[in-house]
Design a protein around this motif. Structure first.
Motif, PDB file in Angstrom:
ATOM      1  N   ALA A  27       1.692   6.487  -2.061  1.00 15.25           N
ATOM      2  CA  ALA A  27       1.746   5.286  -1.148  1.00 15.25           C
ATOM      3  C   ALA A  27       0.718   5.478  -0.040  1.00 15.25           C
ATOM      4  CB  ALA A  27       2.687   4.398  -0.919  1.00 15.25           C
ATOM      5  N   HIS A  39      -3.973  -2.361  -5.197  1.00 10.99           N
ATOM      6  CA  HIS A  39      -3.124  -3.210  -5.530  1.00 10.99           C
ATOM      7  C   HIS A  39      -1.437  -2.861  -4.646  1.00 10.99           C
ATOM      8  CE1 HIS A  39      -1.880  -6.820  -7.802  1.00 10.99           C
ATOM      9  NE2 HIS A  39      -3.260  -7.282  -7.582  1.00 10.99           N
ATOM     10  N   ARG A  40      -1.539  -4.574  -4.708  1.00  9.16           N
ATOM     11  CA  ARG A  40       0.093  -3.873  -4.278  1.00  9.16           C
ATOM     12  C   ARG A  40       1.153  -3.263  -5.789  1.00  9.16           C
ATOM     13  NH1 ARG A  40       3.145  -7.187  -1.324  1.00  9.16           N
ATOM     14  NH2 ARG A  40       4.396  -7.073  -2.425  1.00  9.16           N
ATOM     15  N   GLN A  41       0.872  -3.934  -6.704  1.00 11.97           N
ATOM     16  CA  GLN A  41       1.601  -3.076  -7.713  1.00 11.97           C
ATOM     17  C   GLN A  41       1.235  -1.017  -7.658  1.00 11.97           C
ATOM     18  OE1 GLN A  41      -0.702  -4.761 -11.884  1.00 11.97           O
ATOM     19  NE2 GLN A  41       0.951  -6.714 -11.226  1.00 11.97           N
ATOM     20  N   LEU A  43       1.634   0.443  -5.113  1.00 13.82           N
ATOM     21  CA  LEU A  43       2.172   0.896  -4.309  1.00 13.82           C
ATOM     22  C   LEU A  43       3.586   0.758  -4.658  1.00 13.82           C
ATOM     23  CD1 LEU A  43      -0.299  -0.357  -2.047  1.00 13.82           C
ATOM     24  CD2 LEU A  43      -0.033   2.099  -2.314  1.00 13.82           C
ATOM     25  N   LEU A  46       6.367  -0.007  -1.570  1.00 16.83           N
ATOM     26  CA  LEU A  46       6.409  -1.903  -0.909  1.00 16.83           C
ATOM     27  C   LEU A  46       7.446  -2.290  -1.957  1.00 16.83           C
ATOM     28  CD1 LEU A  46       2.829  -2.801  -0.735  1.00 16.83           C
ATOM     29  CD2 LEU A  46       3.927  -1.403   0.771  1.00 16.83           C
ATOM     30  N   GLN A  47       7.637  -2.418  -2.614  1.00 16.18           N
ATOM     31  CA  GLN A  47       8.572  -2.958  -4.239  1.00 16.18           C
ATOM     32  C   GLN A  47      10.298  -2.658  -3.289  1.00 16.18           C
ATOM     33  OE1 GLN A  47       7.661  -2.730  -7.624  1.00 16.18           O
ATOM     34  NE2 GLN A  47       6.267  -2.333  -7.614  1.00 16.18           N
ATOM     35  N   ARG A  52       9.416   0.888   1.294  1.00 20.26           N
ATOM     36  CA  ARG A  52       8.569   0.684   2.666  1.00 20.26           C
ATOM     37  C   ARG A  52       8.319   0.691   4.392  1.00 20.26           C
ATOM     38  NH1 ARG A  52       5.004  -5.753   2.519  1.00 20.26           N
ATOM     39  NH2 ARG A  52       4.350  -5.204   4.483  1.00 20.26           N
ATOM     40  N   GLN A  68      -2.639  -5.077   5.309  1.00 27.81           N
ATOM     41  CA  GLN A  68      -2.731  -6.572   4.680  1.00 27.81           C
ATOM     42  C   GLN A  68      -4.341  -6.799   4.491  1.00 27.81           C
ATOM     43  OE1 GLN A  68       0.910  -8.878   3.907  1.00 27.81           O
ATOM     44  NE2 GLN A  68      -0.340  -9.859   2.599  1.00 27.81           N
ATOM     45  N   LEU A  72      -2.288  -9.590  -1.165  1.00 29.79           N
ATOM     46  CA  LEU A  72      -2.446  -8.919  -2.931  1.00 29.79           C
ATOM     47  C   LEU A  72      -2.774  -7.078  -2.381  1.00 29.79           C
ATOM     48  CD1 LEU A  72      -3.278 -10.492  -5.786  1.00 29.79           C
ATOM     49  CD2 LEU A  72      -0.960  -9.977  -5.299  1.00 29.79           C
ATOM     50  N   ARG A  73      -3.296  -6.778  -1.671  1.00 29.75           N
ATOM     51  CA  ARG A  73      -4.653  -5.497  -1.285  1.00 29.75           C
ATOM     52  C   ARG A  73      -3.638  -5.093  -0.028  1.00 29.75           C
ATOM     53  NH1 ARG A  73     -10.374  -5.690  -2.036  1.00 29.75           N
ATOM     54  NH2 ARG A  73     -10.034  -7.472  -0.359  1.00 29.75           N
ATOM     55  N   PHE A  74      -4.065  -3.892   0.001  1.00 28.38           N
ATOM     56  CA  PHE A  74      -3.161  -3.036   1.358  1.00 28.38           C
ATOM     57  C   PHE A  74      -3.823  -1.780   1.515  1.00 28.38           C
ATOM     58  CE2 PHE A  74       0.288  -5.819   0.069  1.00 28.38           C
ATOM     59  CZ  PHE A  74       0.736  -6.057   1.081  1.00 28.38           C
TER      60      PHE A  74
END
Length: 221
Positions: A27, A39-41, A43, A46-47, A52, A68, A72-74
């Motif tokens: 990440a 996209h957070r998917q 990363l 972050l879950q 995190r 952020q 959805l995107r970082f």
């Protein structure tokens, strides 16, 4: 990775499981080196709250913060205190011409459409490209210097080049690197745009007054 970087990573990540560490390192690399927000998917750190937290610690240790962009995107950007310290010490990676060209694109592509309510507040992407001829005319810089500045700004992601369906030459819009700005940095940039584009506007007077009050509070007596 240097020995200093190794020690830094170890001090933050040493107690994580191998999987957590892999997620945090991946990440960190994506956030720091991807040209566009991630996209957070992608990363996985972050879950997991622990991962995190360590990711944000790692960013802070390197003068960075998690930004952020939307739901959805970082991405990552300079910590506000670090940015202020760098600018206060005179650090400036762009030349005068490059800064002038960048400001012109932001005025034409962001500030003017926003004043006409064609863009929402605090938005730093734009579907309204600035034509090269407008940049060359308004910058008053030699054409060769202005074109070189445009090329550099596109290469480093501060501007993007787009093609228009009507105008084959297209134009320039804000680039993805501007999405790395923190909310406070975006506010400062918005103030600067108002001061540059409309120095006599009542809003500009409010900004100057606010800055004068802030400076007077910060000046040692």
């Amino acid at each position: 990775m240097s020995s200093d970087q190794n020690r830094l990573f170890e001090s933050v990540l040493a107690t994580l499981t191998d999987r957590q560490r892999e997620h945090v390192e991946a990440a960190y690399a994506l956030l720091e080196h991807s040209r566009e927000p991630v996209h957070r998917q992608e990363l996985l750190a972050l879950q997991d709250p622990t991962s995190r937290d360590r990711l944000e610690q790692l960013l802070r240790r390197t003068g960075r913060v998690l930004v952020q962009v939307d739901g959805l995107r970082f991405t990552s950007g300079y910590d506000d205190a670090v940015a202020m310290q760098l600018t206060g010490s005179g650090w400036q990676p762009l030349t005068v011409v490059e800064r002038a060209v960048l400001v012109l694109v932001l005025i034409y592509s962001v500030a003017i459409p926003r004043s006409e309510e064609r863009l929402a507040q605090d938005v730093w992407t734009s579907p309204y490209p600035t034509a090269e001829e407008d940049i060359l005319r308004a910058s008053k810089a030699p054409a060769v210097a202005a074109k070189a500045a445009l090329s550099k700004l596109v290469a480093c992601g501060l501007l993007g080049r787009v093609r228009d369906r009507v105008d084959a030459d297209g134009g320039y819009v804000p680039g993805p690197q501007l999405l790395r700005l923190t909310p406070a940095a975006r506010e400062r940039l918005q103030d600067q745009l108002i001061l540059a584009a409309a120095p006599n506007h009542p809003l500009a007077a409010v900004i100057r007054e606010r800055r004068n009050r802030t400076n007077s509070r910060e000046t040692p007596r």
